[in-house]
Design a protein around this motif. Structure first.
Motif, short mmCIF file in Angstrom:
data_model
loop_
_atom_site.label_atom_id
_atom_site.label_comp_id
_atom_site.label_asym_id
_atom_site.label_seq_id
_atom_site.Cartn_x
_atom_site.Cartn_y
_atom_site.Cartn_z
N ILE A 57 1.09 -1.13 0.08
CA ILE A 57 -0.09 0.10 0.17
C ILE A 57 0.84 1.12 -0.08
N ASP A 58 0.76 2.32 -1.07
CA ASP A 58 1.56 3.46 -1.05
C ASP A 58 0.81 4.32 -0.08
N LEU A 59 1.73 5.03 0.86
CA LEU A 59 1.43 5.53 2.02
C LEU A 59 1.23 7.00 1.82
N SER A 60 1.43 7.50 0.32
CA SER A 60 1.61 9.02 0.05
C SER A 60 -0.05 9.55 0.15
N GLU A 61 -1.32 8.58 -0.02
CA GLU A 61 -2.29 9.27 0.24
C GLU A 61 -2.62 9.20 1.54
N VAL A 62 -2.21 8.47 2.54
CA VAL A 62 -2.61 8.39 4.01
C VAL A 62 -1.82 9.86 4.44
N ILE A 63 -0.51 9.97 3.99
CA ILE A 63 0.27 10.98 4.43
C ILE A 63 -0.59 12.48 3.97
N LYS A 83 -3.69 13.02 3.12
CA LYS A 83 -5.13 13.27 3.36
C LYS A 83 -5.10 12.96 5.06
N ASN A 84 -3.98 12.51 5.61
CA ASN A 84 -3.96 11.92 7.12
C ASN A 84 -5.11 11.06 7.50
N HIS A 85 -5.77 10.63 6.57
CA HIS A 85 -6.87 9.47 6.89
C HIS A 85 -7.27 8.91 5.57
N VAL A 86 -7.11 7.55 5.68
CA VAL A 86 -7.84 6.66 4.54
C VAL A 86 -8.44 5.53 5.23
#
Length: 65
Positions: free
Chosen positions: A29-35, A37-40
């Motif tokens: 899982i690419d963590l760029s979206e979590v970082i 948006k702060n939440h996924v």
């Protein structure tokens, strides 16, 4: 500064009381979206030997220091 190119490797295993545990499936899982948006809250596809083996629902939160 946070490295947004990081990936999280998730593996799902079948735990056997007798015999060997079996890998059901995995995903990176690419963590760029979590970082960013702060939440996924999302479903991710699991695969094993390039075959789809199901999905896993993850809720991830990033809290910068």
């Amino acid at each position: 500064n946070v490295d947004s190119s990081k990936k999280l490797k998730v593996q799902v295993w079948d735990e056997d009381k007798v015999g060997k545990d079996v890998l059901i499936g995995e995903d990176e899982i690419d963590l760029s979206e979590v970082i960013s948006k702060n939440h996924v809250d999302a479903w991710f596809n699991l695969t094993n030997d390039s075959k789809s083996t199901g999905e896993i629902h993850l809720i991830m939160e990033f809290t910068p220091k």
